[in-house]
Design a protein around this motif. Structure first.
Motif, short mmCIF file in Angstrom:
data_model
loop_
_atom_site.label_atom_id
_atom_site.label_comp_id
_atom_site.label_asym_id
_atom_site.label_seq_id
_atom_site.Cartn_x
_atom_site.Cartn_y
_atom_site.Cartn_z
N ILE A 1 -1.63 7.30 13.75
CA ILE A 1 -0.74 7.42 12.60
C ILE A 1 0.14 6.19 12.48
CG2 ILE A 1 1.25 8.70 11.70
CD1 ILE A 1 -0.06 11.24 12.91
N ILE A 2 0.71 5.75 13.60
CA ILE A 2 1.58 4.57 13.59
C ILE A 2 0.80 3.34 13.13
CG2 ILE A 2 2.87 2.97 15.06
CD1 ILE A 2 3.67 5.41 16.76
N ASN A 3 -0.41 3.17 13.64
CA ASN A 3 -1.22 2.02 13.25
C ASN A 3 -1.50 2.04 11.76
OD1 ASN A 3 -3.03 -0.32 13.98
ND2 ASN A 3 -4.55 1.07 13.11
N ASN A 4 -1.78 3.22 11.21
CA ASN A 4 -2.02 3.35 9.78
C ASN A 4 -0.77 3.00 8.98
OD1 ASN A 4 -1.90 5.04 7.18
ND2 ASN A 4 -4.06 5.20 7.72
N LEU A 5 0.38 3.37 9.48
CA LEU A 5 1.63 3.11 8.78
C LEU A 5 1.97 1.64 8.70
CD1 LEU A 5 3.82 6.00 10.25
CD2 LEU A 5 3.33 5.67 7.83
N VAL A 6 1.82 0.91 9.80
CA VAL A 6 2.31 -0.46 9.86
C VAL A 6 1.26 -1.50 9.48
CG1 VAL A 6 4.00 0.18 11.60
CG2 VAL A 6 1.80 -0.74 12.32
N THR A 7 0.03 -1.06 9.20
CA THR A 7 -1.00 -1.99 8.76
C THR A 7 -0.94 -2.13 7.25
OG1 THR A 7 -2.44 -1.38 10.62
CG2 THR A 7 -3.47 -2.49 8.74
N MET A 8 -0.47 -3.28 6.77
CA MET A 8 -0.31 -3.50 5.33
C MET A 8 -0.17 -5.00 5.06
SD MET A 8 3.64 -2.21 4.90
CE MET A 8 3.76 -1.20 6.38
N THR A 9 -0.27 -5.37 3.81
CA THR A 9 -0.08 -6.76 3.43
C THR A 9 1.41 -7.09 3.43
OG1 THR A 9 0.13 -6.27 1.07
CG2 THR A 9 -2.11 -6.60 1.93
N ASN A 10 1.73 -8.38 3.40
CA ASN A 10 3.13 -8.80 3.35
C ASN A 10 3.82 -8.31 2.08
OD1 ASN A 10 3.26 -10.09 5.83
ND2 ASN A 10 2.53 -12.04 4.99
N ALA A 11 3.08 -8.30 0.98
CA ALA A 11 3.66 -7.81 -0.27
C ALA A 11 4.03 -6.34 -0.17
CB ALA A 11 2.68 -8.04 -1.42
N GLN A 12 3.18 -5.55 0.47
CA GLN A 12 3.50 -4.13 0.68
C GLN A 12 4.66 -3.96 1.65
OE1 GLN A 12 -0.46 -3.06 2.04
NE2 GLN A 12 -0.80 -1.81 0.20
N LYS A 13 4.69 -4.82 2.65
CA LYS A 13 5.70 -4.69 3.70
C LYS A 13 7.11 -4.94 3.17
CE LYS A 13 6.85 -6.54 8.28
NZ LYS A 13 6.43 -7.48 9.36
N ASN A 14 7.27 -5.96 2.34
CA ASN A 14 8.59 -6.32 1.84
C ASN A 14 8.95 -5.52 0.59
OD1 ASN A 14 9.12 -8.33 3.85
ND2 ASN A 14 7.69 -9.67 2.78
N SER A 15 9.05 -4.21 0.79
CA SER A 15 9.36 -3.29 -0.31
C SER A 15 9.94 -2.02 0.29
CB SER A 15 8.09 -2.96 -1.10
OG SER A 15 7.17 -2.25 -0.28
N LEU A 16 10.44 -1.15 -0.58
CA LEU A 16 10.90 0.15 -0.09
C LEU A 16 9.76 0.90 0.58
CD1 LEU A 16 13.32 1.54 -2.85
CD2 LEU A 16 13.89 0.83 -0.51
N ASP A 17 8.55 0.73 0.05
CA ASP A 17 7.39 1.37 0.66
C ASP A 17 7.20 0.87 2.09
OD1 ASP A 17 4.76 2.94 0.27
OD2 ASP A 17 4.08 0.99 0.99
N GLY A 18 7.28 -0.44 2.28
CA GLY A 18 7.14 -1.00 3.62
C GLY A 18 8.25 -0.55 4.55
N PHE A 19 9.47 -0.51 4.02
CA PHE A 19 10.61 -0.06 4.82
C PHE A 19 10.40 1.37 5.31
CE2 PHE A 19 14.40 2.66 4.47
CZ PHE A 19 15.09 2.24 5.60
N ILE A 20 10.01 2.26 4.42
CA ILE A 20 9.90 3.67 4.81
C ILE A 20 8.74 3.86 5.77
CG2 ILE A 20 8.38 4.54 2.98
CD1 ILE A 20 11.57 6.20 4.31
#
Length: 347
Positions: A159-178
């Motif tokens: 679950i953790i791996n699924n949560l933190v695997t994302m692009t930089n654009a996704q990461k630097n957002s409220l979505d990435g924060f949560i």
């Protein structure tokens, strides 16, 4: 004479049988079971963790035994309150279902979400002493517990791996924060599970990362995307402060400078004419909208209106603003929580 002898012999045999038969799961015994006085005289310490409980009724005795078994692990099984709440809500909302391989494991995760009892623990024996007290013994087989909790740890790591695997654009957002914020909650749960495995004399998976690592990254993300709160017709910053505190509950910083995320708030105070009423009344109308300016999206609309009165205009307005603050604390806080919770991805 022979019949009388046979009848007496039968009675003696019956009496002896009743006095010496073990009841197993809750009947009477004439002899106190060994586990009542020393639980490990029956349940080998190398194979089990065990604890006893007693009470005037059977259900409470069993509950006390399970609680005593959990207490054996002490603070090591405690999960930080915010992390536990987030984990439980994600389970209830079905967020985790798509990330877990089997129906059995999904059931186990839901069962452990209460954090009240240990997975794999069971009531093995109950004894009633015929004087009004039930005794129960709860046991957890070490090998079984180690397997259950290591399986849960591995599921949470996925679950953790699924949560933190994302692009930089996704990461630097409220979505990435949560996503990083929730990953920290799952990691905190894993830390508690690892402690259980260790106390069961087992070895947990080696790649467990502290929740603090994910919390720090979440904080780094949110520092780059604060929420710009703009309030029209505020009074002494009270409305701004009420909204800012609700964002702060999630670790989100409020700002008055340009940001991707903007909360625009309009506040209107107007007199209300109520003939034949000695008090002065004021109506407050508040309209707010949280927007993502990068995507031009309205994220959270919020409105409030109320009528408040007093013998003076100043106090009537003060009461109107106080009513708005309370509503922001109660209603907007729920809207914000619901929105952020929905940002957790589903597979």
């Amino acid at each position: 004479m022979l019949k009388r002898f046979v009848f007496i012999s039968f009675l003696l045999i019956l009496l002896f049988s009743c006095a010496s038969t073990s009841s197993g799961k809750g009947g009477n015994r004439s002899v106190t079971p060994d586990w009542v006085n020393d639980v490990y005289s029956v349940f080998n310490r190398s194979r089990y963790v065990a604890a006893t409980g007693f009470a005037r009724d059977r259900a409470t005795a069993e509950g006390n035994a399970l609680a005593a078994l959990t207490a054996y692990f002490g603070q090591t099984v405690q999960v930080e309150r915010t992390a536990a709440t987030s984990y439980q809500q994600a389970i209830v909302n079905g967020v985790m279902d798509g990330w877990v391989d089997s129906a059995e494991m999904r059931t186990n995760i839901r069962t452990t979400s209460s954090f009240d009892n240990l997975m794999g623990a069971e009531i093995r024996e109950v004894w009633f002493d015929s004087r009004g007290t039930y005794y129960a013994v709860a046991v957890l087989e070490k090998a079984k517990g180690i397997q259950i909790y290591n399986d849960l740890i591995r599921a949470n790591l996925n679950i953790i791996n699924n949560l933190v695997t994302m692009t930089n654009a996704q990461k630097n957002s409220l979505d990435g924060f949560i996503r990083f914020w929730f990953a920290s909650a799952v990691a905190d749960v894993n830390a508690a599970y690892r402690n259980i495995v260790v106390l069961l004399d087992g070895t947990a998976p080696a790649n467990i990362i502290s929740g603090d690592v994910y919390r720090l990254e979440a904080q780094n993300i949110i520092k780059t995307i604060p929420v710009n709160i703009r309030v029209n017709n505020d009074r002494n910053g009270r409305i701004y402060g009420a909204f800012a505190r609700r964002f702060a509950d999630w670790g989100i910083e409020a700002s008055t400078v340009n940001s991707r995320y903007v909360l625009d708030v309009d506040v209107t105070l107007s007199p209300v004419d109520l003939p034949n009423n000695p008090n002065i009344f004021v109506r407050i109308e508040l309209a707010a909208n949280l927007r993502d300016t990068n995507q031009n999206l309205a994220l959270i609309p919020y409105t409030f209106n109320s009528r408040e009165g007093h013998t003076s205009m100043a106090e009537a307005e003060n009461r109107a603003i106080a009513a708005a603050e309370r509503n922001i604390n109660e209603v907007f806080a729920v809207l914000l929580s619901d929105y952020l919770s929905k940002l957790m991805p589903r597979n």
